[in-house]
Write a protein that holds these residues in place. Structure first.
Motif, mmCIF file in Angstrom:
data_model
loop_
_atom_site.group_PDB
_atom_site.id
_atom_site.type_symbol
_atom_site.label_atom_id
_atom_site.label_comp_id
_atom_site.label_asym_id
_atom_site.label_seq_id
_atom_site.Cartn_x
_atom_site.Cartn_y
_atom_site.Cartn_z
ATOM 1 N N VAL A 246 0.347 3.481 -7.405
ATOM 2 C CA VAL A 246 1.748 3.855 -7.142
ATOM 3 C C VAL A 246 2.389 2.997 -6.045
ATOM 4 O O VAL A 246 3.604 2.884 -5.993
ATOM 5 N N PHE A 247 1.579 2.357 -5.209
ATOM 6 C CA PHE A 247 2.151 1.561 -4.108
ATOM 7 C C PHE A 247 2.470 0.130 -4.518
ATOM 8 O O PHE A 247 3.078 -0.615 -3.758
ATOM 9 N N GLU A 248 2.066 -0.256 -5.717
ATOM 10 C CA GLU A 248 2.143 -1.678 -6.084
ATOM 11 C C GLU A 248 3.562 -2.247 -6.042
ATOM 12 O O GLU A 248 3.758 -3.383 -5.668
ATOM 13 N N ASP A 249 4.540 -1.455 -6.460
ATOM 14 C CA ASP A 249 5.915 -1.982 -6.474
ATOM 15 C C ASP A 249 6.743 -1.442 -5.305
ATOM 16 O O ASP A 249 7.962 -1.461 -5.340
ATOM 17 N N LYS A 250 6.068 -0.957 -4.270
ATOM 18 C CA LYS A 250 6.790 -0.354 -3.133
ATOM 19 C C LYS A 250 6.607 -1.243 -1.900
ATOM 20 O O LYS A 250 5.568 -1.904 -1.761
ATOM 21 N N PRO A 251 7.600 -1.228 -0.981
ATOM 22 C CA PRO A 251 7.449 -2.024 0.253
ATOM 23 C C PRO A 251 6.180 -1.643 1.023
ATOM 24 O O PRO A 251 5.520 -2.495 1.614
ATOM 25 N N GLU A 252 5.806 -0.364 0.979
ATOM 26 C CA GLU A 252 4.601 0.103 1.698
ATOM 27 C C GLU A 252 3.348 -0.609 1.188
ATOM 28 O O GLU A 252 2.358 -0.738 1.906
ATOM 29 N N GLY A 253 3.409 -1.067 -0.067
ATOM 30 C CA GLY A 253 2.258 -1.729 -0.677
ATOM 31 C C GLY A 253 1.819 -2.979 0.077
ATOM 32 O O GLY A 253 0.651 -3.383 0.021
ATOM 33 N N SER A 254 2.763 -3.584 0.827
ATOM 34 C CA SER A 254 2.408 -4.815 1.558
ATOM 35 C C SER A 254 1.434 -4.512 2.704
ATOM 36 O O SER A 254 0.783 -5.410 3.229
ATOM 37 N N ILE B 186 -1.049 -2.275 2.271
ATOM 38 C CA ILE B 186 -2.242 -1.664 1.656
ATOM 39 C C ILE B 186 -3.069 -2.759 0.974
ATOM 40 O O ILE B 186 -2.552 -3.505 0.140
ATOM 41 N N THR B 187 -4.336 -2.858 1.368
ATOM 42 C CA THR B 187 -5.227 -3.849 0.742
ATOM 43 C C THR B 187 -6.149 -3.135 -0.231
ATOM 44 O O THR B 187 -6.908 -2.235 0.168
ATOM 45 N N GLN B 188 -6.055 -3.531 -1.498
ATOM 46 C CA GLN B 188 -6.924 -2.924 -2.529
ATOM 47 C C GLN B 188 -8.207 -3.729 -2.636
ATOM 48 O O GLN B 188 -8.183 -4.934 -2.895
ATOM 49 N N HIS B 189 -9.343 -3.075 -2.403
ATOM 50 C CA HIS B 189 -10.647 -3.707 -2.629
ATOM 51 C C HIS B 189 -11.223 -3.149 -3.923
ATOM 52 O O HIS B 189 -11.047 -1.958 -4.219
ATOM 53 N N GLY C 289 -12.253 5.411 -2.671
ATOM 54 C CA GLY C 289 -11.767 6.111 -3.872
ATOM 55 C C GLY C 289 -10.246 6.131 -3.944
ATOM 56 O O GLY C 289 -9.614 7.122 -3.586
ATOM 57 N N THR C 290 -9.650 5.025 -4.402
ATOM 58 C CA THR C 290 -8.175 4.896 -4.410
ATOM 59 C C THR C 290 -7.518 5.800 -5.443
ATOM 60 O O THR C 290 -6.462 6.383 -5.185
ATOM 61 N N PHE C 291 -8.089 5.829 -6.664
ATOM 62 C CA PHE C 291 -7.520 6.532 -7.817
ATOM 63 C C PHE C 291 -6.097 5.995 -8.066
ATOM 64 O O PHE C 291 -5.923 4.797 -8.191
ATOM 65 N N THR C 292 -5.072 6.853 -8.099
ATOM 66 C CA THR C 292 -3.711 6.350 -8.381
ATOM 67 C C THR C 292 -3.059 5.739 -7.140
ATOM 68 O O THR C 292 -1.969 5.171 -7.234
ATOM 69 N N GLY C 293 -3.672 5.914 -5.980
ATOM 70 C CA GLY C 293 -3.134 5.326 -4.749
ATOM 71 C C GLY C 293 -2.122 6.207 -4.039
ATOM 72 O O GLY C 293 -1.491 5.775 -3.068
ATOM 73 N N VAL C 294 -1.997 7.463 -4.462
ATOM 74 C CA VAL C 294 -0.936 8.288 -3.875
ATOM 75 C C VAL C 294 -1.219 8.648 -2.415
ATOM 76 O O VAL C 294 -0.295 8.738 -1.600
ATOM 77 N N THR C 295 -2.485 8.798 -2.052
ATOM 78 C CA THR C 295 -2.772 9.129 -0.651
ATOM 79 C C THR C 295 -2.520 7.917 0.239
ATOM 80 O O THR C 295 -1.905 8.033 1.310
ATOM 81 N N ALA C 296 -2.964 6.744 -0.217
ATOM 82 C CA ALA C 296 -2.706 5.517 0.561
ATOM 83 C C ALA C 296 -1.200 5.325 0.728
ATOM 84 O O ALA C 296 -0.706 5.031 1.829
ATOM 85 N N PHE C 297 -0.449 5.528 -0.350
ATOM 86 C CA PHE C 297 1.008 5.365 -0.306
ATOM 87 C C PHE C 297 1.642 6.361 0.669
ATOM 88 O O PHE C 297 2.495 6.010 1.490
ATOM 89 N N THR C 298 1.189 7.620 0.620
ATOM 90 C CA THR C 298 1.779 8.656 1.485
ATOM 91 C C THR C 298 1.507 8.346 2.956
ATOM 92 O O THR C 298 2.392 8.501 3.810
ATOM 93 N N LEU C 299 0.301 7.890 3.250
ATOM 94 C CA LEU C 299 -0.015 7.538 4.643
ATOM 95 C C LEU C 299 0.862 6.370 5.097
ATOM 96 O O LEU C 299 1.447 6.403 6.182
ATOM 97 N N ALA C 300 0.967 5.350 4.249
ATOM 98 C CA ALA C 300 1.766 4.160 4.623
ATOM 99 C C ALA C 300 3.238 4.532 4.785
ATOM 100 O O ALA C 300 3.932 4.014 5.675
ATOM 101 N N MET C 301 3.715 5.452 3.953
ATOM 102 C CA MET C 301 5.125 5.861 4.005
ATOM 103 C C MET C 301 5.442 6.577 5.324
ATOM 104 O O MET C 301 6.517 6.445 5.881
#
Ligand SMILES: C[S@@+](CC[C@H](N)C(=O)[O-])C[C@H]1O[C@@H](n2cnc3c(N)ncnc32)[C@H](O)[C@@H]1O
Length: 255
Positions: free
Chosen positions: A147-155, A157-160, A97-109
């Motif tokens: 939210v992670f798409e244009d951030k360095p952390e996005g590299s 994160i794999t979106q399925h 459940g990615t939704f906007t991706g803010v949790t994935a982004f926060t963890l990666a950050m």
């Protein structure tokens, strides 16, 4: 007792949705009252203070408040997930459940070597199993920009894209240090996603966290309340419920 509480709670939900001028102060007070009642009847114990205090010693960075809102994780929930991942020295996370991706982004950050796999429905697809009426509002009608798409952390994160009821979790192996279950909220989906989580969580130092253990999501509550066969704990100030493998428990409780 639980049945009486449910009846009272559904009357309250009917009243608040039918009378929109119900003042927000009254609504907040009533929400708090019902939430306290809900917790007091929960069969799931709260996580120990010793464990929580241990987690709280690490520093963390939170995303801008503007990225948080309806459907995302809360500040306390995000803090807990980050601190848990840090305490576990997590290298891999799977989110349902990615939704906007803010949790994935926060963890990666917060964890610079962490990789995250995150799964969401393809835009416009309806899930295969029954889902709750309120789930529909969070499902993507069109492609959602994360939210992670244009951030360095996005590299990292794999979106399925896929339905968790059909996704081939078995191909991933038991490789995830932390699995975060936050997809559809029906009983059937939480059962499906929990089975998937146990299939992919690391057997050595692994943890599973469920979101939305709250009266608004009856499927989550009913499913988790029934899981008396596993040791799970509520995380105070959040809607989260935590399971730890025995290795993770030793790591987090050793002095
Ligand atoms: C509450 S939001 C998740 C919030 C996010 N995890 C966070 O922490 O900010 C629920 C998400 O689950 C997704 N979802 C619902 N049913 C799903 C399914 N069957 N498979 C995969 N994702 C699903 C929805 O599209 C939505 O994006």
């Amino acid at each position: 007792m639980l049945r009486k509480f449910r009846k009272l709670h559904s009357t309250y939900r009917y009243a608040t949705s039918s009378f929109p001028d119900f003042s927000s102060a009254v609504r907040n007070a009533a929400d708090q009252f019902f939430y306290r009642e809900f917790l007091s009847t929960s069969p799931i114990p709260q996580a120990s203070n010793a464990l929580l205090q241990k987690l709280e010693t690490a520093p963390l960075t939170l995303p801008p408040r503007a990225l948080l809102g309806n459907g995302t994780q809360t500040v306390d929930g995000l803090s807990f997930l980050v601190l848990l991942a840090k305490a576990l020295h997590a290298h891999t996370v799977f989110e349902i459940g990615t939704f906007t991706g803010v949790t994935a982004f926060t963890l990666a950050m917060n964890l610079p070597t962490l990789t995250i796999d995150t799964l969401d429905l393809p835009a416009g697809d309806l899930p295969a199993l029954d889902f709750e009426r309120d789930d529909k509002g969070y499902m993507p009608l069109r492609r959602r920009r994360r939210v992670f798409e244009d951030k360095p952390e996005g590299s990292r994160i794999t979106q399925h894209e896929g339905d968790s009821a059909r996704f081939d979790f078995s191909a991933l192996g038991k490789t995830f240090d932390l699995v975060y279950v936050d997809g559809a909220h029906s009983y059937d989906y939480v059962a499906n996603d929990t089975q998937a989580a146990f299939n992919i969580v690391s057997g050595s130092v692994g943890a599973i966290v469920w979101d939305d253990y709250s009266p608004a999501w009856r499927g989550v509550v009913r499913y988790l309340n029934e899981r008396t066969d596993i040791e799970i704990h509520r995380v105070p100030a959040t809607r989260l419920v935590l399971w730890l493998s025995s290795g993770a428990k030793s790591l987090l409780t050793q002095p």
